[in-house]
Design a protein around this motif. Structure first.
Motif, PDB file in Angstrom:
ATOM      1  N   SER A  50       0.878  -1.307  -0.134  1.00 51.76           N
ATOM      2  CA  SER A  50       0.107  -0.013   0.165  1.00 51.76           C
ATOM      3  C   SER A  50       0.726   1.210   0.105  1.00 51.76           C
ATOM      4  O   SER A  50       2.679   0.986   0.501  1.00 51.76           O
ATOM      5  N   THR A  56      -2.311   8.296   1.131  1.00 55.11           N
ATOM      6  CA  THR A  56      -2.985   8.448  -0.347  1.00 55.11           C
ATOM      7  C   THR A  56      -4.229   9.546   0.193  1.00 55.11           C
ATOM      8  O   THR A  56      -4.502  10.304  -0.107  1.00 55.11           O
ATOM      9  N   GLU A  83       1.346   4.860  -3.662  1.00 52.88           N
ATOM     10  CA  GLU A  83       2.363   2.894  -4.139  1.00 52.88           C
ATOM     11  C   GLU A  83       3.493   3.250  -5.110  1.00 52.88           C
ATOM     12  O   GLU A  83       3.978   2.370  -4.832  1.00 52.88           O
ATOM     13  N   ARG A 159     -10.613   2.732  -1.900  1.00 51.02           N
ATOM     14  CA  ARG A 159      -9.936   2.548  -1.004  1.00 51.02           C
ATOM     15  C   ARG A 159     -10.211   1.338  -0.684  1.00 51.02           C
ATOM     16  O   ARG A 159     -11.015   0.319  -0.318  1.00 51.02           O
ATOM     17  N   GLY A 160      -8.414   0.858   0.411  1.00 44.98           N
ATOM     18  CA  GLY A 160      -8.255  -0.341   0.880  1.00 44.98           C
ATOM     19  C   GLY A 160      -7.709  -1.558  -0.460  1.00 44.98           C
ATOM     20  O   GLY A 160      -8.001  -2.925  -0.433  1.00 44.98           O
ATOM     21  N   GLY A 161      -7.885  -0.836  -1.672  1.00 46.79           N
ATOM     22  CA  GLY A 161      -8.061  -2.011  -2.638  1.00 46.79           C
ATOM     23  C   GLY A 161      -6.579  -3.417  -2.676  1.00 46.79           C
ATOM     24  O   GLY A 161      -6.717  -4.230  -3.198  1.00 46.79           O
ATOM     25  N   SER A 162      -5.142  -2.588  -2.064  1.00 44.51           N
ATOM     26  CA  SER A 162      -3.969  -3.335  -2.420  1.00 44.51           C
ATOM     27  C   SER A 162      -4.627  -4.696  -1.733  1.00 44.51           C
ATOM     28  O   SER A 162      -3.764  -5.318  -2.366  1.00 44.51           O
TER      29      SER A 162
END
Ligand code: ASP
Ligand code: MG
Length: 412
Positions: A50, A56, A83, A159-162
């Motif tokens: 991340s 972010t 990232e 959001r949080g997509g890693s």
């Protein structure tokens, strides 16, 4: 005598580090030591990172200072740089430890998405480059959260997509395991900030975790859990800062103990309720209310239609508070079109949910939940259920009390 093959394929391990695990150079070095240890233990390692710390959020706030409503394409281009920083730093830290490593951005890693900026979905993954680098003995560090849409535009996965990047890679590479390193020790029976006696779960089933993730426990990106379930990829959620077993997210069949129980209590604050009142009751009404919301990408939840009376009905549902205004505006137009009497909006609500595969076919669970809330004189505003969840909408200021009461009532 036949010769042994020169190289025996090493098992692949995907290790994902969240932003707080990479917040400082020291933390990046610490994560790199973990990766080096896994490599030393005989794994081919793919690391997904991340953005560092809250970078972010900082990029988002920068954007808001130059534009009121920045173009979605440009926002993705901007956010992806978070990232783009952490991946090469991780690779350098690994090199410094004597571990050969290479960093790849989303497009270099072969992550193709649709073109929906800020909420893109992975539609294809061609890991040829990753496989080549692994075969050459390098650790591959992939920038999470980003992919390539049509026309080589950069997209982000939400959001949080890693997490989703990590699980998709693990599935595509047929990894032996996918580890998610975060700032909590794993998945708990309830939010430990609310319930100090909350227990760390050793295992949780995909459908339960999906409900938890969508009910406000922000440990995992829901889409990541869906992909893991589709490929039966076990996810291992653990802390970057503490040794410890963490929680394994797996299929229901792989859970032996406590099968028929409630697994945990989830909650979500910041919920708004909208009601379209006096709706003429005829086929197509629900569709005309929810289609424009879906077009605006507003997720409606806990939908309740009252029994119709003299040809009219009321339709109520919840949305995230952040979407409340927009939903109210859209519904205002819809109400005029379909001849509904009015639209009511109420903020300051919360959701509490009891979650567990064991809920299926156990009427006692609902009864216990309602009694625990009524014993505390907490009013239930709306109720909804799924196979593995019972949700009550209550006043937001009672949410902590409600979670505590339910945690006790189900002896978690
Ligand atoms: N950096 C992105 C975010 O903060 C993606 C992620 O961390 O998973 O949402
Ligand atoms: Mg996260």
């Amino acid at each position: 005598m036949s010769a042994l093959p020169e190289t025996v394929a090493r098992p692949i391990l995907v290790q994902k580090f969240g932003g707080s695990s990479l917040g400082t150079p020291g933390r990046i070095k610490r994560a790199a030591r973990r990766v080096a240890a896994s490599q030393g233990a005989g794994y081919d390692v793919v690391v997904v990172v991340s953005a560092m710390g809250d970078s972010t959020d900082r990029l988002l706030s920068l954007a808001s200072r130059v534009a009121k409503d920045p173009a979605a394409r440009e926002l993705d281009q901007l956010l992806s740089t978070g990232e783009g920083v952490s991946a090469p730093l991780m690779s350098m830290a690994l090199n410094e430890l004597g571990v050969p490593a290479v960093s790849l951005l989303g497009f270099q890693a072969g992550i193709q998405t649709d073109r929906r900026h800020a909420r893109a979905r992975i539609v294809g993954l061609t890991p040829a480059r990753i496989e080549r680098e692994l075969a050459d003995g390098r650790v591959v560090v992939v920038a999470g959260f980003q992919g390539m849409g049509t026309e080589m535009d950069v997209t982000t996965l939400g959001r949080g997509g890693s997490d989703t990047t990590a699980v998709a890679l693990a599935a595509a590479l047929k990894a032996q395991a996918c580890e998610i390193f975060t700032d909590v020790r794993g998945i708990y029976t309830a939010d430990p900030r609310f319930v100090p006696s909350a227990r760390l779960l050793t295992r949780i089933a995909y459908p339960e975790m999906l409900e938890l993730a969508s009910s406000g426990a922000r440990v995992m990106h829901p889409r990541a859990v869906e992909i893991a379930e589709a490929y039966t990829m076990e996810l291992h959620v653990r802390s970057s800062f503490h040794a410890g077993p963490g929680t394994i997210i797996c299929s229901e069949e792989a859970i032996m103990e406590d099968r028929n129980r409630v697994r945990g209590i989830a909650h979500e604050e910041h919920v708004a309720r909208l009601s379209v009142v006096g709706v003429p009751d005829r086929p197509g009404i629900a569709a005309s209310i929810f289609a424009p919301l879906a077009d605006a990408d507003i997720a409606a939840d806990v939908i309740v239609q009252t029994a119709s009376h003299e040809g009219v009905t009321d339709m109520s549902f919840t949305v995230a508070s952040a979407d409340g205004r927009e939903a109210e505006r859209i519904l205002g137009g819809v109400a005029r079109e379909i001849g509904a009497r009015t639209v009511l909006a109420q903020n300051g609500l919360a959701k509490v949910s009891v979650i567990g595969s064991g809920i299926r076919g156990q009427p006692g669970v609902a009864a216990t939940m309602f009694k625990a809330l009524s014993d505390r004189r907490i009013n239930i505003e709306m109720i909804s259920t799924s196979e593995v969840r019972i949700t009550c909408i209550i006043q937001a200021e009672r949410v902590k009390e409600a979670v505590t009461a339910l945690h006790e009532a189900f002896k978690l």
